[in-house]
Design a protein around this motif. Sequence first.
Motif: not given
Length: 422
Positions: A112, A114, A119-121, A124, A126, A279-281, A304, A306, A309
């Motif tokens: 994605r 983003e 914690g935001r890649l 990433f 899942q 958010a983990l899931a 789903a 991460g 994370r």
Amino acid sequence: MKFKSVKGTKDVLPEESHRWQAAEQAIRSVMHAFNYKEIRTPVFEETALFARGIGELTDIVGKEMYTFIDRSETSLTLKPEMTASVIRAYIQHNLGELQPLTKVYYLSPMFRQERPQAGRLRQFHQFGAEAIGGPNAEIDAECIALAVAVYEKLGVKNFTLKVNSVGCEKCRPAYKEKLVAFLRGVQDKLSPESRERLEQNPLRVLDSKDEGDNALTRNAPLMKDNLCEECANHFSRLLSGLTSLGLSHEVDGRIVRGLDYYTKTAFEIITGDLGSQDALAGGGRYDLLTAQLGGKPTPAVGFAAGIERLLMVMEKQQLIASNDIRPVLFIAGADDEGRTWARSKAFELRRAGIACETDLLGRSLKAQMREADRQKAQFVAVVGSQELQQQQVTLKNMSSGDQTTVATDNLSAELQHRADSK
Ligand code: AMP
């Protein structure tokens, strides 16, 4: 330096890969305990699978997909999520004909575009699961229990399970009107992002990260209070199902899912240990997706989560996976004859499944001993012409310092025995 990894992507280096492997192993063992089987799908799909002209705005479809045209002029997209791919495969291979409830799991990279941050890649990973073929709330409860069991298995603490219902195609339209009427009243004071969402996907205004928005929508009507009878029954069965499985949970009326094929159950697992990317899931029921993708209407539920994370939380909580990928034996060559023997013995032991290392850089005996230490080898044997003549080597246990003499022919059996009795 000439090349660097692309922004938002990460290398997993040799010294940290064992942490990934430990997490992946735990995920697989929990999935298998719940009788979910692995599914693997291609990294890219036809773009239309993810962007189906739904008319609703999601961040992913709106702006985050990695889409490209290949040489045959086909628009392809690197998968931003797995559910659509799983359902595409489910329909394509008639998986529903094999059994009434298809339970699958996956571990896979996602893509994605983003804005990268902790914690935001952009690439990433899942893990997740889908249970396809049943409408019952007990399946939702099992799916949630499965997600929770993974965190428990890895010893993760300090996480919260939040659940909600997003209704269905029967009760959501009327609720949406109610919500939009409410939001129109505070429209001018909403953040620009929420104003845009009000037009495109009003439910998402409720999970805005903007505190001003949250204050303005404190008294907004919530879907969970406007459910039709069927959805209300489903929700109460879900809650009692969770309770009977001993899973503590909070009802949170602001958890929404982006797309209109989501129905009834929505849930999130969040942690207090990751700052804003908490958010983990996330998961929920999506009874309308299979039909939207051209299959026969089939109820389904999934989640789903991460992996980056998960690993970040494990690090924060000092849940260090032990690194047991190390040589059982390091054979140091004291002279040329010893080195030659070491190479062929190492090959023999490796073929027998015993992790073994020897020097290939022509280093001095002292440097070889340092290397054995650095590699954290369990045992070291120094071998030269003298040892070979006597057909025995001295095995030094590197943690206790104990030494034992072993016949060269018995080395494999001796190490096997020691590894077994460890
Ligand atoms: P989603 O598919 O958006 O519901 O995301 C499910 C889970 O994947 C989230 O709870 C995160 O743990 C993880 N995740 C989503 N997007 C990213 C990202 N860009 N980077 C890292 N993890 C992510």
